[in-house]
Design a protein around this motif. Structure first.
Motif: not given
Length: 361
Positions: A263-284
């Motif tokens: 998501t662009p914030s300003t001309d030289k500033h950006v928001y980097d939203f990141w996420a990692v989702s997995r389908d294994f070791a759900q309760d670890d």
């Protein structure tokens, strides 16, 4: 000033970030304040400047009075539509005493905001990341601001060969840079797909420690970039020789969905939203903590590199010429699409459905 594609949806926050505390974010050079209504919990997005003396409405001592937003400087008070409902010292409220309100949609754990022409805001055009809110996937996430043009982050994510060099010891191995890519571009829908399938690769610590795999792996990276904001990396990891079944199911592999909202914030500033989702070791919990901390380290390596790159580019002479090669095909396609979206200003195309994560096939 950078030309942004304004008539598009952008991620402004994770849903859990927005509550009864005022949250200020700058989107496409526009300061915006977010909060939730008291009874229904709906997200409100208003211009983050008081019409009186331009005081930031997200800053203390501004506050909420029910669902109304009270400026902390002189007390101008605004309803959820942006209309001023109170001014100090007089009963008559000037007709021009209102601030902009922005369409908002909460979807897949993200809060999406529309900065462009309100009558063009179509929620059906928002691309999906269904795994983000699917209980069959375990997700860790975060957000980092970067002091660079947001196009540099798009370039970074569409060319994963840099993992070998910038992220060695975390997610990078020699095979990532050595394996050719295939690229598909849907100009009309604004989607770029870049695939890299490694049939015999070293297993980096990010996956060996989270999956328990020892030895060589089959590693597939399938990128799906929905311009301008959403990036999905469908990642498949399995021991060498373990392939999907003939019917398309893939129960013997480990699957990771890596999501970025750019998501662009300003001309030289950006928001980097990141996420990692997995389908294994759900309760670890140990795997959860490891993937969060390890991916945060990787993200911060990108932050450092892109901050330095922007500083270097700012010092370049006007005659500098880029050199692009095969690995840049996806990034160059994204640049063309982003330039077209910024120049067009028309109604966006309906969103194409995201590829179904392997765990749900």
């Amino acid at each position: 000033m950078t030309e942004f594609a304004r008539n598009q949806w952008y991620v402004a926050a994770y849903g859990h970030e927005v509550g009864r505390e005022l949250l200020g974010r700058t989107i496409l050079n526009e300061p915006v304040v977010f909060y939730r209504t008291e009874e229904t919990g709906e997200v409100v997005a208003l211009a983050d400047r008081c019409v009186h003396r331009r005081y930031p409405l997200s800053a203390a001592p501004s506050r909420l009075d029910g669902d109304n937003l009270v400026c902390g400087y002189h007390g101008f008070t605004y309803g959820t539509s942006g209309t001023c409902v109170y001014v100090p010292g007089q009963k008559r409220i000037p007709r021009t005493a209102r601030i902009s309100s922005y369409p908002v949609v909460e979807q897949d754990s993200f809060v999406w905001v529309w900065i462009g022409a309100p009558d063009l805001a179509d929620a059906a055009a928002i691309p999906r990341a269904p795994h983000m809110a699917d209980p069959r996937w375990k997700t860790v996430s975060g957000m980092e601001p970067i002091d660079c043009d947001y196009g540099l982050l798009v370039d970074n994510l569409l060319d994963l060969s840099h993992e070998t060099y910038l992220h060695g010891g975390y997610i990078g191995t020699p095979e990532v840079a050595e394996t050719p890519i295939s690229t598909e571009v849907d100009e009309g829908a604004g989607i770029v797909r870049v695939s890299r399938h490694m049939d015999d690769a070293a297993c980096p610590p990010f996956y060996s420690r989270s999956t328990g795999i020892e030895g060589r792996i089959t590693r597939w990276q399938d990128i799906e970039y929905h311009a301008p904001c959403l990036y999905l990396l469908h990642s498949r990891i399995a021991p060498v020789g373990v392939l999907p079944h003939a019917d398309g199911t893939d129960p013997d592999a480990f699957h990771v969905e890596v999501t970025y909202a750019i998501t662009p914030s300003t001309d030289k500033h950006v928001y980097d939203f990141w996420a990692v989702s997995r389908d294994f070791a759900q309760d670890d919990d140990e795997v959860t903590a490891f993937l969060h901390d390890n991916n945060h380290t990787v993200v911060m390596q990108d932050v450092t590199a892109l901050n330095l790159l922007q500083q270097a580019l700012d010092q370049e002479s006007a005659g500098y010429q880029e050199l692009s090669i095969n690995i840049d095909t996806g990034g160059l396609a994204a640049r063309r699409i982003l330039a077209r979206l910024a120049a067009g200003g028309g109604r966006p195309a309906p969103a194409a459905p995201a590829a179904t994560p392997a765990a749900t096939r």
